[in-house]
Design an enzyme around this catalytic site. Structure first.
Site, PDB file in Angstrom:
ATOM      1  N   GLU A  71      28.649  36.508  46.694  1.00 23.75           N
ATOM      2  CA  GLU A  71      30.079  36.183  46.727  1.00 23.75           C
ATOM      3  C   GLU A  71      30.797  37.498  46.498  1.00 23.75           C
ATOM      4  O   GLU A  71      30.836  38.021  45.390  1.00 23.75           O
ATOM      5  CB  GLU A  71      30.404  35.141  45.645  1.00 23.75           C
ATOM      6  N   CYS A 105      38.984  37.985  44.032  1.00 23.67           N
ATOM      7  CA  CYS A 105      38.371  38.268  45.336  1.00 23.67           C
ATOM      8  C   CYS A 105      38.996  37.458  46.462  1.00 23.67           C
ATOM      9  O   CYS A 105      39.096  37.928  47.596  1.00 23.67           O
ATOM     10  CB  CYS A 105      36.868  38.014  45.276  1.00 23.67           C
TER      11      CYS A 105
END
Length: 302
Positions: A71, A105
């Site tokens: 991720e 993110c």
């Protein structure tokens, strides 16, 4: 922020989980991380962090052909269509960008807007960003706290200066950090740029939103898909059906429709260099499972 993991370890211990089922090891990536990624008795590595570090984890894990879930970074686009509630869309995009002072993110760091409504968007953005007061995190009046380190602050300021040097339209903020006795602060900044500019491609990881005009929906989709990333994003429209039609064309792991909130039961992860595999929900559990088939000899008919 390792303290939250330590608290989780204490909770797991108090809950009575057998020793060894869960282990917490603190350390820096080049030391502890590389040992975990290469150790022959580690069957899988799930990593959250930068794309650069994720590539290193994949490289090391490949030596023992272990499974990897990544991720990584993002440069998520919030596509505002011409039939959207423009004020709500601009306000929602700014909130989705500035969470954790932009250190997220999946932050919506690119706002794509119809070229004919650029001036309207600028005025709405200035009004919305003015409500993001900057200050120490523990002060009730603060909506935007500091960045994680001096290095990160300087990196973000460097990106803002690059944008200005490339001809960005400074809608709000800028490269002068707020003056506080402690902490590494950056003004919430909004820049109007072109889709080919550095700030349209690089993950900044700070309170910086770029506004990119587009001429039609085809170009909006092309711009949204024009980076190496594909983690998050949003589409705003006067109807959910219209927004979903555009969202299906964007190569990204999850898309918020008209400000839809984060769903912890939905799979979370990215396309392209935003990673592989998924976290959360059923798919998140399945990343950690191996499939085994048992072949039985058929029973002869009587």
């Amino acid at each position: 922020a390792p303290v939250n993991a330590m608290i989780l370890a204490e909770i797991i211990h108090e809950a009575g989980l057998p020793p060894g089922v869960f282990n917490l090891v603190n350390g820096m990536g080049p030391v502890v991380g590389e040992v975990l990624a290469t150790h022959p008795e580690v069957d899988m590595v799930s990593f959250t962090g930068s794309t650069r570090a994720g590539k290193r984890v994949s490289e090391l894990a490949s030596q023992s052909v272990k499974r990897v879930a990544l991720e990584l970074g993002g440069k998520s686009a919030s596509v505002i269509l011409d039939d959207a509630d423009m004020e709500a869309a601009v306000r929602g995009t700014i909130s989705a960008c500035m969470l954790n002072s932009g250190q997220t993110c999946s932050a919506h760091t690119r706002m794509l807007v119809p070229a004919g409504r650029y001036d309207e968007v600028k005025a709405l953005a200035r009004a919305a960003i003015a409500k993001f007061s900057v200050g120490p995190s523990l002060e009730e009046t603060s909506k935007l706290g500091p960045l994680v380190s001096a290095n990160q602050r300087d990196r973000v300021l460097g990106f803002i200066r690059t944008g200005i040097e490339e001809g960005a339209d400074v809608i709000a903020g800028g490269d002068q950090p707020p003056a506080f006795e402690k902490g590494y602060f950056v003004q919430p900044t909004i820049l109007g740029i072109k889709a080919t500019d550095t700030l349209a491609q690089e993950e900044i990881f700070g309170p910086v939103l770029v506004v990119i005009p587009y001429k039609d929906e085809e170009e909006a989709v092309a711009i949204a898909n024009s980076t190496i990333y594909g983690l998050g994003g949003g589409v705003w429209s006067g109807s959910d059906e219209h927004a979903m039609k555009v969202a299906r064309r964007i190569r990204t792991g999850q898309v918020d429709i008209n400000g839809g909130p984060f769903n912890a039961n939905a799979p979370f992860g990215g396309y392209k260099q935003s990673g592989n595999g998924r976290e959360a929900g059923v798919y998140g559990f399945e990343e950690f499972l191996e499939i085994k088939s048992l072949q039985l000899k058929p029973v002869a008919a009587a």
